[in-house]
Design a protein around this motif. Structure first.
Motif, short mmCIF file in Angstrom:
data_model
loop_
_atom_site.label_atom_id
_atom_site.label_comp_id
_atom_site.label_asym_id
_atom_site.label_seq_id
_atom_site.Cartn_x
_atom_site.Cartn_y
_atom_site.Cartn_z
N VAL A 31 -6.65 -2.86 6.78
CA VAL A 31 -7.61 -1.89 6.26
C VAL A 31 -7.47 -0.39 6.84
N ASP A 32 -7.07 -0.36 8.10
CA ASP A 32 -7.11 0.92 8.88
C ASP A 32 -6.08 1.87 8.02
N PRO A 33 -4.71 1.23 7.55
CA PRO A 33 -4.03 2.02 6.94
C PRO A 33 -4.54 2.33 5.39
N LEU A 34 -5.12 1.39 4.97
CA LEU A 34 -5.47 1.71 3.41
C LEU A 34 -6.61 2.89 3.47
N VAL A 35 -7.42 2.79 4.31
CA VAL A 35 -8.28 4.21 4.65
C VAL A 35 -7.62 5.21 4.86
N GLU A 36 -6.64 5.31 5.57
CA GLU A 36 -5.68 6.36 5.97
C GLU A 36 -4.94 6.94 4.65
N TYR A 37 -4.83 5.86 3.87
CA TYR A 37 -3.96 6.60 2.58
C TYR A 37 -4.57 6.87 1.48
N GLY A 38 -6.04 6.58 1.57
CA GLY A 38 -7.06 7.10 0.60
C GLY A 38 -7.02 5.92 -0.48
N VAL A 39 -6.73 4.70 -0.10
CA VAL A 39 -6.96 3.67 -1.18
C VAL A 39 -8.27 3.46 -1.46
N PRO A 40 -8.98 3.39 -2.56
CA PRO A 40 -10.51 3.08 -2.48
C PRO A 40 -11.03 1.71 -2.12
N GLU A 41 -12.01 1.57 -1.48
CA GLU A 41 -12.30 0.37 -1.00
C GLU A 41 -12.73 -0.68 -2.29
N SER A 42 -13.08 -0.12 -3.47
CA SER A 42 -13.35 -0.97 -4.49
C SER A 42 -12.17 -1.44 -4.89
N TRP A 43 -10.87 -1.26 -4.66
CA TRP A 43 -9.72 -1.80 -4.87
C TRP A 43 -9.44 -2.93 -4.08
N TRP A 44 -9.82 -2.99 -2.91
CA TRP A 44 -9.30 -3.97 -1.75
C TRP A 44 -9.30 -5.29 -2.32
N THR A 45 -10.55 -5.76 -2.87
CA THR A 45 -10.61 -7.26 -3.14
C THR A 45 -9.59 -7.42 -4.26
N TRP A 46 -9.42 -6.59 -5.15
CA TRP A 46 -8.49 -6.88 -6.38
C TRP A 46 -6.98 -6.69 -5.75
N LEU A 47 -6.70 -6.05 -4.89
CA LEU A 47 -5.46 -6.11 -4.21
C LEU A 47 -5.18 -7.12 -3.57
N GLY A 48 -6.22 -7.68 -2.52
CA GLY A 48 -5.75 -9.06 -2.08
C GLY A 48 -5.78 -10.23 -2.91
N LEU A 49 -6.47 -10.11 -4.08
CA LEU A 49 -6.36 -11.38 -5.14
C LEU A 49 -4.99 -11.34 -5.53
N ALA A 50 -4.59 -10.00 -5.85
CA ALA A 50 -3.23 -10.07 -6.65
C ALA A 50 -2.09 -10.46 -5.62
N LYS A 51 -2.16 -10.01 -4.56
CA LYS A 51 -1.14 -10.78 -3.53
C LYS A 51 -1.14 -12.15 -3.51
N THR A 52 -2.36 -12.52 -3.30
CA THR A 52 -2.95 -14.18 -3.13
C THR A 52 -2.26 -14.91 -4.40
N ALA A 53 -2.48 -14.19 -5.83
CA ALA A 53 -2.18 -15.08 -6.80
C ALA A 53 -0.64 -14.86 -7.04
N GLY A 54 -0.18 -13.70 -6.34
CA GLY A 54 1.37 -13.92 -6.56
C GLY A 54 1.90 -14.91 -5.38
N ALA A 55 1.50 -15.20 -4.50
CA ALA A 55 1.89 -16.05 -3.69
C ALA A 55 1.92 -17.57 -4.19
N ILE A 56 0.83 -17.65 -4.73
CA ILE A 56 0.66 -19.03 -5.46
C ILE A 56 1.51 -19.13 -6.48
N GLY A 57 1.74 -18.24 -7.28
CA GLY A 57 2.71 -18.20 -8.47
C GLY A 57 4.20 -18.45 -8.03
N LEU A 58 4.53 -17.83 -6.85
CA LEU A 58 5.84 -18.19 -6.27
C LEU A 58 6.08 -19.52 -6.03
N VAL A 59 4.90 -20.38 -5.39
CA VAL A 59 5.10 -21.77 -5.14
C VAL A 59 5.01 -22.45 -6.45
#
Length: 115
Positions: A31-59
């Motif tokens: 989270v600290d780098p995301l704040v530093e880079y200016g990524v809106p907090e409203s995006w964080w859940t969607w970004l986390g879900l995208a990574k998690t879905a990608g991991a599930i898709g790989l398997v």
């Protein structure tokens, strides 16, 4: 070759899944780098879900290859976006971190194509 493909794919999925889970849990080291880079907090859940879905898709791609390839493309695009975000934030020293997630996925795709 097939064994290497399975091992690398599972490890890449675990690595990306850990990243997604860490973001969903709002781990400070994510989270600290995301704040530093200016990524809106409203995006964080969607970004986390995208990574998690990608991991599930790989398997899932171990049984249904087209899902694995689609997941790999999505993960590579996700982390390419992370690299662009680092560049825009002038956080050049952080560029290797997205690559640490992207490269194993690319290797898994290469092994899958060769298997």
């Amino acid at each position: 070759m097939h064994t290497a493909y399975v091992i690398v794919t599972v490890l890449a999925a675990a690595w990306v899944g850990f990243s997604g889970f860490s973001l969903l849990r709002r781990a400070k080291f994510v989270v600290d780098p995301l704040v530093e880079y200016g990524v809106p907090e409203s995006w964080w859940t969607w970004l986390g879900l995208a990574k998690t879905a990608g991991a599930i898709g790989l398997v899932a791609g171990l049984w249904i290859p087209v899902i694995g390839y689609a997941a790999a493309v999505g993960i590579v695009l996700y982390f390419a976006g992370a690299i662009i975000t680092n560049i825009r934030a002038r956080a050049y020293s952080s560029i290797p971190f997205p690559l640490l997630y992207m490269v194993p996925v690319i290797v898994a795709v290469g092994l899958g194509a060769a298997a």
